[in-house]
Design an enzyme around this catalytic site. Sequence first.
Site, PDB file in Angstrom:
ATOM      1  N   HIS B  73      12.287  -1.378   4.000  1.00 41.71           N
ATOM      2  CA  HIS B  73      11.610  -2.067   5.104  1.00 41.71           C
ATOM      3  C   HIS B  73      12.530  -3.136   5.692  1.00 41.71           C
ATOM      4  CE1 HIS B  73       7.468  -3.483   6.710  1.00 41.71           C
ATOM      5  NE2 HIS B  73       8.419  -3.956   7.487  1.00 41.71           N
ATOM      6  N   ASP B 318      11.902  -6.689   3.955  1.00 43.53           N
ATOM      7  CA  ASP B 318      11.143  -6.999   5.184  1.00 43.53           C
ATOM      8  C   ASP B 318      11.990  -7.891   6.086  1.00 43.53           C
ATOM      9  OD1 ASP B 318       9.210  -7.159   7.112  1.00 43.53           O
ATOM     10  OD2 ASP B 318       7.817  -8.386   5.967  1.00 43.53           O
ATOM     11  N   GLY B 337       8.493 -13.952  10.057  1.00 38.79           N
ATOM     12  CA  GLY B 337       9.663 -13.220   9.587  1.00 38.79           C
ATOM     13  C   GLY B 337      10.629 -14.081   8.807  1.00 38.79           C
TER      14      GLY B 337
END
Lengths: 308, 429
Positions: B73, B318, B337
């Site tokens: 990811h 991520d 993020g």
Amino acid sequence: MSTPKDLLTIESLSDTDIRSILKGAAEMKQVFCSGKTHPALAGKSVLTLFYEPSTRTRSSFELAARRLQADVTTFTVATSSVVKGECVHDTIDTLMSMHMDYIIVRHKNSGIPAVIGRHAKASVINAGDGAHAHPSQAFLDAFTLQEKYGELTGKRVVIIGDILHSRVARSTSTILKRLGAAVAYMGPGPLVPQEKHTGIPRFTNWDAVFEWKPDVIYLLRVQNERMDTPFFPSADYHNAFGVTEERLKRIDDLDLSIMHPGPVNRGVELCDNAMEYRNSLICNQVENGVAARMSILSYLTPRTQNND
Amino acid sequence: MTSTYIRNATWAPTGEKFDIRLAPGHSQVVPEFGGITISDAEVSPAGQMNIPERARIIDAAGKLILPALFDMHAKVEIEGRSKRESVTRTGQAAVQGGVWGMLVQPTAGFMFDNSAALDSFREAVGQRSAAEMIPAGCISQGMKGDQQAPYNTLAARGISILSDAGERPGNLLMMHRAMKYVAELGMTMAIRGDVPSITANTCMHPGTTSYKLGLHGTPACAEEIGLEIIVRLAQDAGCKLHVQTVSTAEGVEIIRRAKAAGCKVTAEVALHHLLFTHENVGDYDTNYKTLPPLRDKTDTEALLAGVKDGTIDCIVSDHTPCTPFAKKQDFPSAPQGMCLLDYFLPTIYTYLVKPGKLSWGELVQACCVNPCTIAYPDVIDAEEPEGMPLLLFDPQAASVVTEETLPCGTLNTPLLGHTLCGGVTLPLQ
């Protein structure tokens, strides 16, 4: 040691800061009530930057700044210009170029004054950011209660209404606890955060409030503008959580004080008669707001002087 | 070209010591169920290999050998940079972090809902990237959630995993039908649990910190209810489901139950959800604003337990690059993020392996074997599959994270100024 540059939250202040500002408020009240001015901010410039509508806080700050002999500029932010992605930093750079010494800011987003404070040499005063903090309100509330009761140790204040969205609840509860008072929250279930998150006793009805034996009933405004999806059935609010005629009688019998940060929704938080209640401190709060803000302005130390 | 010899290498998952001869140009590891075998290489117990004097020798004494990591990811697009530069920098960051390959989530600039986008991306990767980058196809056209992407076209271009990059699955009917469709193609749906109507306008985990900061909380139950929904839909559709970025303790339980019931479900956790909690947000530190938000300590512990017992298959980065300006905004306005990719393996080593919370075997399973098994479903049956390269890890090395040591060039990482243990050598040639 110099005093702080910014006033962003009550938490960021030392006990000495809090005591000094409250003491200053008493002195400033005498200046204010005698119709005189005080030269604490002579030659300084103050800017009010309100991204959210406000009547009393803004005029209270402007009046306070003028009574301290400052130049006051009002920066009007039309709601339409606050577009997504707007760069607060650029706005602040523009304002810094105008050599402002104090910036008084209100914004709907929590944390904006801190962003500005990090970026600016001017003293930044948080006049309310989102649901985060409203420290000048906390000072005027604490000052009003000190006038009424003297020392606040052991006094019990219950704050009633929309705690979730309330910066007043957060800041005022913090300063009152720092001054030794006990604070509880009461309101509709979805609007009162869990005690494990707040460290403050949580009630959801008036019976529990009276049982807690408060000295002061502090009512918050129902902030419909912050509720995109309804949090409670609004038709119930006054009967379930407001000061009704019946509850006013009980409050009167117990000799409790009533406070409200304003503006009041008549018939929602308070019945009509409560506005004229003998122990209502609501007008004292407004009057003390100017004194408290004069004290705050004269206490802070902007870093702009070094550049002179 | 000559062979490369690695002397006294300690195989990280088992602690066994080996000498390894790597065939010229190759250093591949093949993932298998229940173990790892090294191909294109000869292995013998340490000290027993006949190493020619003039051979190329890497002395690995005191160092560890393990398969390089695969990240299920990551986002590659860096706002304000060209696509090529985004690919180059992210590839460099990955390799520095011990990651040889990644599943790239679609973003506005890399919208993998058509073959042209896939072709131009693969061309950029072939020319520019130091790491392997496999695109995840879009679930919906333009990731808008209302119309299915052309799955047959994507499958024909080698896409096996579909994702709308963590966007909320809005239209459940569309999703259910899409699952039934791709089940026939053998593709995997990668989705995050969420109920958009509950989490709209929220920005962090509800708790002491959100109360103090006056920020709206994202209730854990919204993620868990959303998770139940996608698990049930996938089960009904007979579709393979990969749950993205599980962040709550109850979420781990839901996946545990689904696996026990025989659902074709795999799951991942973002590294930051294993390391940080909502309290790290402190005084509006936007570097700790993530999607889903950082949760409570009890969640962090349950997630790690889930990794250790295999309920959670993968640890992912991520990786979400954000510009410094975007993260300098106030907390509600700043984008979600975090970037841990540049130091992925050293971060895992420093905060999980070294303190004894995660074993090397568990790390290799969650960061190498499982991700490859999910990302390369064909590899398992193929006779001569390509595998993962090896990397050399020096547990004695340490480095201080500074702006200069982040190849990705985005600074939305809480690691700045931290000293991390472990040095990565990748590739090994």
